[in-house]
Design an enzyme around this catalytic site. Structure first.
Site, PDB file in Angstrom:
ATOM      1  N   PRO A 118       1.336  -1.239  -0.027  1.00 11.96           N
ATOM      2  CA  PRO A 118      -0.319  -0.035  -0.130  1.00 11.96           C
ATOM      3  C   PRO A 118       1.239   1.181  -0.057  1.00 11.96           C
ATOM      4  O   PRO A 118       0.106   2.448  -0.219  1.00 11.96           O
ATOM      5  CB  PRO A 118      -1.106  -0.419   0.758  1.00 11.96           C
TER       6      PRO A 118
ATOM      7  N   ASP B 124       3.560   2.314 -11.726  1.00 13.66           N
ATOM      8  CA  ASP B 124       1.770   3.747 -11.650  1.00 13.66           C
ATOM      9  C   ASP B 124       1.629   4.332 -10.609  1.00 13.66           C
ATOM     10  O   ASP B 124       2.747   4.477 -10.043  1.00 13.66           O
ATOM     11  CB  ASP B 124       0.622   3.603 -12.474  1.00 13.66           C
TER      12      ASP B 124
ATOM     13  N   LYS C 148      -1.738   6.034 -14.063  1.00 15.15           N
ATOM     14  CA  LYS C 148      -3.364   6.371 -13.626  1.00 15.15           C
ATOM     15  C   LYS C 148      -3.179   6.795 -12.240  1.00 15.15           C
ATOM     16  O   LYS C 148      -3.539   7.243 -11.042  1.00 15.15           O
ATOM     17  CB  LYS C 148      -3.073   5.580 -13.566  1.00 15.15           C
TER      18      LYS C 148
ATOM     19  N   GLY D 145      -0.088  -1.278  -7.127  1.00 16.39           N
ATOM     20  CA  GLY D 145       0.205  -1.191  -5.985  1.00 16.39           C
ATOM     21  C   GLY D 145      -0.680  -1.774  -5.002  1.00 16.39           C
ATOM     22  O   GLY D 145      -2.078  -2.451  -5.481  1.00 16.39           O
TER      23      GLY D 145
ATOM     24  N   ILE E 195      -6.332  -7.088  -6.468  1.00  9.86           N
ATOM     25  CA  ILE E 195      -7.660  -6.424  -5.909  1.00  9.86           C
ATOM     26  C   ILE E 195      -7.805  -5.314  -6.559  1.00  9.86           C
ATOM     27  O   ILE E 195      -6.521  -4.138  -6.952  1.00  9.86           O
ATOM     28  CB  ILE E 195      -7.898  -6.918  -4.325  1.00  9.86           C
TER      29      ILE E 195
ATOM     30  N   ALA F 190      -4.221  -2.218   0.154  1.00  9.13           N
ATOM     31  CA  ALA F 190      -4.144  -0.816   0.713  1.00  9.13           C
ATOM     32  C   ALA F 190      -5.562  -1.300   1.708  1.00  9.13           C
ATOM     33  O   ALA F 190      -5.083  -0.550   3.172  1.00  9.13           O
ATOM     34  CB  ALA F 190      -5.268  -0.015   0.166  1.00  9.13           C
TER      35      ALA F 190
ATOM     36  N   MET G 281     -11.769   3.771  -3.855  1.00  4.31           N
ATOM     37  CA  MET G 281     -11.142   4.523  -4.918  1.00  4.31           C
ATOM     38  C   MET G 281     -12.521   5.500  -4.760  1.00  4.31           C
ATOM     39  O   MET G 281     -13.853   5.492  -5.862  1.00  4.31           O
ATOM     40  CB  MET G 281     -12.043   3.863  -6.707  1.00  4.31           C
TER      41      MET G 281
HETATM   42  N1  SAH Z   1      -4.438  -3.026  -6.133  1.00  3.95           N
HETATM   43  C1  SAH Z   1      -4.559  -1.861  -4.867  1.00  3.95           C
HETATM   44  C2  SAH Z   1      -6.073  -1.127  -5.345  1.00  3.95           C
HETATM   45  C3  SAH Z   1      -5.643   0.028  -6.622  1.00  3.95           C
HETATM   46  S1  SAH Z   1      -7.402   0.547  -7.116  1.00  3.95           S
HETATM   47  C4  SAH Z   1      -4.427  -2.786  -3.724  1.00  3.95           C
HETATM   48  O1  SAH Z   1      -5.243  -3.584  -4.256  1.00  3.95           O
HETATM   49  O2  SAH Z   1      -4.548  -1.499  -2.603  1.00  3.95           O
HETATM   50  C5  SAH Z   1      -6.613   2.520  -6.130  1.00  3.95           C
HETATM   51  C6  SAH Z   1      -7.346   2.381  -5.069  1.00  3.95           C
HETATM   52  O3  SAH Z   1      -6.854   1.772  -3.782  1.00  3.95           O
HETATM   53  C7  SAH Z   1      -7.613   3.875  -4.609  1.00  3.95           C
HETATM   54  O4  SAH Z   1      -8.112   4.491  -5.264  1.00  3.95           O
HETATM   55  C8  SAH Z   1      -7.311   4.078  -3.308  1.00  3.95           C
HETATM   56  O5  SAH Z   1      -8.628   3.754  -2.976  1.00  3.95           O
HETATM   57  C9  SAH Z   1      -6.782   2.795  -2.967  1.00  3.95           C
HETATM   58  N2  SAH Z   1      -5.698   2.956  -2.248  1.00  3.95           N
HETATM   59  C10 SAH Z   1      -4.251   2.493  -2.397  1.00  3.95           C
HETATM   60  N3  SAH Z   1      -3.419   2.983  -1.739  1.00  3.95           N
HETATM   61  C11 SAH Z   1      -3.804   3.587  -0.381  1.00  3.95           C
HETATM   62  C12 SAH Z   1      -3.172   3.910   0.165  1.00  3.95           C
HETATM   63  N4  SAH Z   1      -1.710   4.355   0.626  1.00  3.95           N
HETATM   64  N5  SAH Z   1      -4.113   4.781   1.201  1.00  3.95           N
HETATM   65  C13 SAH Z   1      -5.287   4.898   1.195  1.00  3.95           C
HETATM   66  N6  SAH Z   1      -5.813   3.745  -0.458  1.00  3.95           N
HETATM   67  C14 SAH Z   1      -5.344   3.379  -1.170  1.00  3.95           C
END
Ligand code: SAH
Length: 460
Positions: A225, A248, A270, A301, A306, A332, A383
């Protein structure tokens, strides 16, 4: 598997074909194309068949079929309108252990003729194991349309170069990789374009450089995250082995920095409404790099599976036979919830947790809201910053109490993490007043109450 597909070498081999009508003529043409030494046994034959035999040196043995006609043959085909004769040919052939095909009678066949796409010397054979010749033919038509006519030339070229390559690359594995790059790369393009001399020069150049030969691979790696310490060992190891890193906006810069110094780094963007590279182009770029023999790490990320569109990215790779691996990451929701002191489940407050996409499609969220009214289920919206007011409104409308605790975690696990808390009724105003910015996560449910006691990091 009911039939084993094999390619039979029939050049100069004695083959018996019983029957002389239109169907037999078609089979004769095929057998003669394969160079068989063909004997046709029938009282009468078509003019066409007579001409074919004349041109290819086949024999017409005029008269009725007799068992002795199969002696010394390696293969028998029966294509007469007389079921009794066909059966007799079958029985005699079986007694002699000869492979036999009786046209249109799968039960009397020990081999069958597949539909073929002929790019001689390249052949594609399609069989429905006798179930549906029509289906096989339809598939053949589709393949006909997609395989360039010059593929035969490419196979011919590869055949001529075979010994040369074998002499230079003795180990089988690397040799296979070499050929994979040849048939998928510039050498093949040159052959298909009819420039074979240049193709040969190019192939020789590549043969000089076999030390660098390795097949491209793609690793779809979850980077976690944000906090670099939340990466897995495997993610780090692969990242440090990569020739190229695609990343990204959600991947924190210190993570990208951990790649090898000489690795190429490609930003593929993105942000909401700012798609630096459309998804399709990212997929294609991955494919292209892997085909060029690169070891590619695609950093995502959180967790790639997910809300990461990881499935789409590897789908194209899988379809093109590129080896890939997917490495899970801390999503996240896990990262942000832990760092914010909000357990996603809890004996007293929540027995389940649900990860939900919170982005708007034309001002609306397309969810079956009625299924979100379980008070012991924690909801985590990814998101969802823009859609926050709508999310809170819909949840209340569908049975969640207005005083249900809710939190927005901004920049979860990163320096400057903020946690804004309220209830479904108040959170949108709290967030608007604080001016939150992506990435954020929304957590809804009674577990949010625990934040006040458990938070130790970046408390709002
Ligand atoms: N694959 C990623 C999610 C991608 S969708 C995962 O598993 O975490 C992108 C969304 O993830 C963002 O819009 C936000 O809602 C969330 N996100 C990702 N990193 C974050 C962080 N450090 N803090 C809060 N929300 C986060």
């Amino acid at each position: 598997m009911e039939y084993l597909p094999v390619c039979l070498r029939l050049r100069d081999a004695p083959v018996a074909l019983v029957g002389g009508g239109a169907v037999a003529t078609r089979k004769a043409r095929l057998l003669l194309r394969a160079g068989a030494n063909l004997t046709v046994i029938a009282p009468d034959i078509t003019e066409k068949l007579e001409r074919l035999l004349g041109a290819a040196g086949g024999v017409w043995q005029q008269g009725r079929y007799r068992e002795v006609d199969l002696h010394g043959k390696v293969l028998a085909v029966a294509a007469t309108p007389d079921a009794q004769v066909n059966r007799q040919v079958h029985d005699d052939a079986r007694a002699l252990n000869l492979p036999v095909n009786v046209v249109d009678s799968p039960e009397l066949c020990t081999f069958i003729f597949p539909s073929i796409v002929d790019r001689d010397p390249l052949l594609v054979a399609i069989s429905s194991s006798g179930r549906s010749p029509v289906l096989a033919r339809q598939l053949r038509r589709r393949l006909e349309a997609t395989l360039p006519a010059a593929y035969g030339r490419l196979a011919e070229f590869a055949g001529r170069m075979r010994e040369r390559v074998r002499g230079r690359i003795t180990a089988e594995g690397p040799r296979r990789l070499f050929w994979e790059q040849v048939v998928d790369g510039p050498v093949a393009e040159l052959v298909l374009a009819g420039r074979e001399a240049e193709a040969e020069t190019r192939l020789d150049e590549q043969l000089q450089d076999v030390e660098h030969l390795h097949r491209g691979e793609v690793y779809l790696v979850g980077a976690g995250p944000g906090d670099p310490d939340l990466m897995t060992f495997k993610a780090l190891r692969l990242l440090q082995s990569a020739d190229v890193v695609l990343y990204d906006r959600l991947v924190a810069p210190p993570i990208v920095e951990m790649a090898r110094r000489d690795a190429e780094r490609i930003y593929v963007g993105k942000r909401r409404a700012e798609h630096t590279l459309p998804q399709q182009q990212i997929n294609e770029l991955l494919l292209e790099l892997a085909r060029a023999g690169k070891r590619v790490v695609r950093l995502k990320g959180g967790d790639p599976f997910i809300f990461g569109r990881g499935g789409e990215e590897i789908d194209l790779l899988a379809r093109h036979g590129i080896p890939f691996q997917v490495v899970p990451g801390i999503t996240a929701a896990s990262g942000a919830a832990c760092y914010a002191g909000i357990p996603l489940t809890h004996r007293d407050y929540a027995q389940s947790v649900r990860f939900v996409a919170g982005y708007l499609k034309g001002n609306r969220l397309e969810h079956d809201w009625a299924t979100f009214n379980n008070p012991t289920e924690t909801l985590v919206f990814y998101m969802g910053l823009e859609g926050l007011p709508e999310i809170c409104r819909q949840l209340q409308r569908h049975g969640r109490r207005p005083d249900t605790p809710a939190a927005l975690v901004e920049r979860g696990t990163l320096a400057g993490q903020r946690v804004l808390t309220g209830t479904l009724a108040t959170l949108p105003a709290v967030v608007a007043a604080a001016g939150a910015r992506a990435p954020t996560l929304i957590i809804v449910g009674d577990v949010v109450r625990l934040h006040a006691d458990l938070a130790w990091f970046g408390k709002a």
